[in-house]
Design an enzyme around this catalytic site. Structure first.
Site, short mmCIF file in Angstrom:
data_model
loop_
_atom_site.label_atom_id
_atom_site.label_comp_id
_atom_site.label_asym_id
_atom_site.label_seq_id
_atom_site.Cartn_x
_atom_site.Cartn_y
_atom_site.Cartn_z
N TRP A 1 0.81 -1.22 0.00
CA TRP A 1 0.00 0.00 0.00
C TRP A 1 0.84 1.28 0.00
CZ3 TRP A 1 -0.74 -4.16 3.30
CH2 TRP A 1 -1.87 -4.94 3.08
N ASP A 2 2.15 1.18 -0.12
CA ASP A 2 3.02 2.35 -0.02
C ASP A 2 2.86 3.04 1.33
OD1 ASP A 2 4.93 4.19 -0.75
OD2 ASP A 2 3.63 5.35 -2.07
N TYR A 3 2.78 2.24 2.38
CA TYR A 3 2.63 2.77 3.74
C TYR A 3 3.99 2.90 4.43
CZ TYR A 3 -2.50 2.64 4.08
OH TYR A 3 -3.84 2.90 3.94
N ASP A 4 5.02 3.21 3.64
CA ASP A 4 6.35 3.35 4.22
C ASP A 4 6.36 4.36 5.36
OD1 ASP A 4 5.72 5.38 2.47
OD2 ASP A 4 7.69 5.52 1.59
#
Length: 842
Positions: free
Chosen positions: A496-499
């Site tokens: 989810w590109d939750y970096d």
């Protein structure tokens, strides 16, 4: 007037019917029919038009209040346009034919016609609702926060070396959530060595976050809630770095101040030393960074100040500033003269591409400063998202702040190897990177890295075990050896590109057993992971809760995700169709249709290819690179956050190729064809799917957002009681409006925001960040805004404060931000109380 009603009535009626077939609201179809009937009677010049629309309007008001209550922002698309139409319809009364008898009979005809339509719709709705009810699955139970039931809590992993990676060509095994562990025995830190000079805020602001502990707190007391209204601009410095064409610019610099000088860097990495009191330029060093080297955008968030405790203070570069450039150079300059430090690297410059291998301009492009722990500069880098699986390595490296020599490299794909790769080899491609800013503890000798994701963000089928272990995790490295001391993963199998974008803040966290040295790590889900910074053991309760399953990787998704349960988080409830928004009912109807067409099961809805999926919060949700600020004396934490969804869809490889969307590494790469950070489709080459991301989920025509405001907020949390002191929308509507036209309304709508703030000992919080181009001072006890000033460009940078010539000064970089669509600038602006009005220092 009748023609206008037909133009709006037809799409509302047709869209309303479509929405009904998708299982959505039944309001729009009868409302559209009512508009068409009103138009029909207007064409005939009959007074029935007035009564017809009055009935439609009354029904609209009843529906709007039933669905959204007295929420003013929610009623904007529901009631403003219908009210305008009501006024316009009423103006036709003088030209309508008929007597009192015809007026009454017209009303009766209108009511009979509408009643017949509503009755037929009601019968149909009952049938369709029954069908939907039979097909719908029973939802899982949720707690009051809207999250799934609790499962077992998770714990940290302590280790000496990373896990052995799996065969990169083989699919990774499904991730298994970390099981509860017994408290780990603290690893005895190495005895602190005398190779660093302690940093303190107050007169100075010696690091990006104040110090490398990143509390963003100043003990200065000159500016208070009582006199902050007298602040005035005292100087302005412009760097000259502005886009030449349409290049993505958005400098986010927080200067550092030591002694009588202020050090800053421009969008294209020019380093300047200014007189801290007057803004007078002492020197500027231009590294000649090419515009072609810009990655996501042209930004230089900060630089590092280092004082060599072993050097004679009269020597050149006994004190130095170190900066990273977009083209991957690390540059060290003497603070007095601006000269290159000849004994650092190669004549003052270290080539950060050594070991990275061939890479396209802008693909590996540092934007954040190194973090200094003891005398080691810890360096990560931005790697452009969504391009190709064969991306530059996310290797983290430690360099001597004195010599620039590589002391160690943490490459998770080469466990146990801490030097350069053997000749002909490179650091492991595609591994999670650290594009943001680390924090550090000199006494423990640990550096705390908020890790990003593997390349690529939205598919992970060939990620190694090591990547699945360290992506989107807090990793503590021993700064002397580069070995992993502990790690804690905040998202399992992140697709989810939750970096982790925020810098962790180091504080003594209050517990029942007394204060414990801790790291507070904010996340894009607006949760706060608070861990013992020596061992990684959670100091708050973190539970593994069931997560949605399915999508294109059902066998690899983690069955659970971690939730902080006994410390406030700023997660908003899951969104519903009623939360759709826009300027008019047409906007809202379109967004409702999109909502019903998409897959959405709350946070961590799996990526899908056969239909769009709603990601809420989006990748710019929660807390990003601005981090949080903490007053260690009062025990108050201030966090600004975003509250916006994305509307995403995976795109099959054949379609991506047919559209000509190429990765940045392709010789025929064209950013305008997609594939850049702002492209409509990113290629995710060497995987089965590209990705289409509608960031913020915008309405196609007006450009407004589909979800109802507020889109951003700001909150204060008491660390001692673990209670929210206040939480309110952040950012006014003055620079926002349909079609990109500023409304200039001073109403607090709560805008998207990027950048953090600084707390002073007098209880003030200074912050720009919002998209209304305003620098604010907020009372941290009440959340009340006590001062503001309009900036000449976007304030997407964290301000700082210091003392010069006995005067407390606040400085912010007004550089704007292309993605946030704020005006681009090259300003550094300083504010202080008028001369003679400064309060005496304690």
């Amino acid at each position: 007037m009748a023609s206008i009603l037909v133009v709006f009535g037809l799409p509302i009626a047709a869209g309303g019917l479509w929405l009904i077939t998708l299982g959505g609201s039944w309001y729009y179809l009868p409302a559209g029919i009512g508009l068409l009937l009103t138009a029909y009677f207007l064409f005939r010049r009959e007074v029935a038009a007035i009564w017809t629309y009055i009935i439609v309007f009354a029904a609209t008001v009843i529906w709007a209040l039933w669905e959204a209550g007295l929420d003013g922002w929610a009623q904007v698309p529901r009631l403003i346009a219908p009210t305008v139409v009501l006024l316009l319809v009423l103006t036709t009364l003088p030209v309508l034919r008929g007597s009192t008898r015809r007026f009454g009979s017209g009303m009766a005809a209108a009511m009979v016609t509408l009643a017949g339509a509503l009755g037929a719709i009601g019968v149909a709705q009952h049938s369709v609702d029954s069908a939907f009810a039979q097909e719908a699955e029973q939802p899982a139970e949720t707690d009051p926060e809207g999250t799934p039931p609790a499962a077992a809590p998770s714990g940290p992993a302590s280790e000496a070396t990373p896990a052995e990676p799996a065969d990169p060509g083989a699919p990774a095994a499904p991730p298994v959530p970390t099981e509860p562990t017994e408290a780990t025995e603290p690893v005895e830190p190495a005895a602190p060595v005398a190779n660093y000079v302690p940093l303190e805020t107050g007169v100075d602001w010696p690091a990006y976050g104040g110090t490398h502990k990143a509390t963003r707190y100043s003990p200065l007391t000159q500016i208070t809630p009582d006199n902050v209204g007298q602040l005035e601009q005292i100087w302005e410095f412009r760097t000259g770095d502005l886009p030449e064409n349409d290049e993505p610019f958005g400098n986010q610099n927080t200067p550092v101040k030591v002694g009588e000088r202020l050090y800053l860097c421009s969008a294209l990495n020019r380093i300047s030393a200014l007189d801290a009191a007057t803004g007078t330029e002492h020197w500027t060093y231009d590294p000649q960074t090419s515009i072609d080297a810009i990655g996501y955008n042209a930004s230089c968030r900060g630089l590092v100040y280092f004082e060599d405790p072993t050097a004679d203070q009269t020597e050149l570069c006994a004190t130095r500033v170190v900066n990273l450039t977009h083209d991957a150079r690390m540059i060290a300059l003497d603070t007095e003269t601006g000269q290159l430090c000849a004994d650092f690297g190669n004549g003052g410059i270290v080539n950060l591409l050594e070991g990275i291998g061939d890479t396209a301009p802008g693909f590996y492009a540092p934007t954040s400063p190194p973090t200094l722990v003891r005398d080691v500069l810890v360096v990560g880098s931005q790697v452009s998202d969504g391009q190709t699986r064969e991306a530059p390595s996310g290797v983290i490296r430690g360099y001597s702040a004195v010599t620039g020599e590589l002391e160690w490299a943490w490459d998770m794909g080469r466990p146990g190897e801490t030097g350069l790769p053997p000749e002909g080899e490179i650091y492991t491609p595609g591994t999670p990177n650290m594009w943001t800013i680390a924090s550090g503890d000199d006494e423990l000798g640990l550096v705390y890295m908020p890790m990003g994701n593997s390349a690529v963000d939205y598919w992970g089928g060939d990620r190694s075990d090591a990547e699945n272990t360290y992506s989107t995790a807090i990793v503590a490295l021993d700064v002397e050896t580069g070995e992993v001391r502990w790690h804690y993963q905040t998202v399992h199998y992140d697709v989810w590109d939750y970096d982790l974008g925020g810098q962790g803040t180091l504080v003594d966290f209050p517990t029942p057993d007394g204060p414990v040295p801790a790291i507070v790590m904010p996340s894009k889900q607006a949760q706060f992971y608070i861990l013992n910074r020596e061992t990684g053991e959670p100091l708050v309760n973190i539970e593994e809760r069931p997560a949605p399953q399915g999508g294109v990787e059902p066998e690899r998704l983690s069955p659970t995700q971690p939730y902080v349960t006994d410390f406030p988080n700023l997660l908003k409830p899951t969104i519903t169709e009623a939360d759709m928004w826009g300027t008019t009912p047409l906007d809202q109807l379109w967004c409702r249709i999109q909502f019903r067409q998409a897959s959405y099961e709350g946070v961590y809805t799996p990526p899908t290819v056969d239909q769009p999926w709603i990601q809420f919060p989006g990748y710019n949700g929660g807390t990003d690179w601005g981090g949080v600020a903490i007053d260690p004396e009062k025990g108050i934490m201030i966090a600004n956050y975003n509250n916006m969804p994305n509307y995403n869809q995976l795109v099959p490889r054949e379609e991506v190729d047919a559209l000509g969307v190429l990765p940045i590494t392709d010789p025929n790469y064209d950013a305008d064809a997609g594939g850049g950070s702002h492209g409509s489709i990113s290629p995710q080459a060497q995987t089965p799917y590209g990705i289409r991301v509608n960031a913020g989920w915008r309405v196609p025509f007006t450009g407004l957002l589909c979800a109802q405001p507020p889109y951003g907020g700001i909150a204060a949390i008491d660390l001692n009681t673990r209670e929210v002191l206040w939480d309110r929308p952040f950012g006014s509507a003055r620079k926002n409006g349909p079609f990109g036209i500023p409304s200039m309304l001073p109403l607090e709508i709560g805008t998207p925001n990027n950048g953090g703030g600084v707390i002073t000992a007098t209880g003030l919080f200074f912050i720009g960040a919002a998209t209304d181009d305003i620098l604010r001072a907020i009372d941290i006890e009440t959340g009340e805004e006590v001062w503001q000033t309009i900036l000449p460009a976007g304030g997407q940078a964290t301000p700082m404060t210091y003392e010069a010539n006995g005067r407390q000064i606040v400085v912010i970089n007004a550089g704007g931000h292309d993605f946030m669509e704020t005006p681009i600038g090259d300003y550094f602006i300083a504010y202080a109380l008028p001369q003679g009005d400064e309060a005496a220092q304690p």
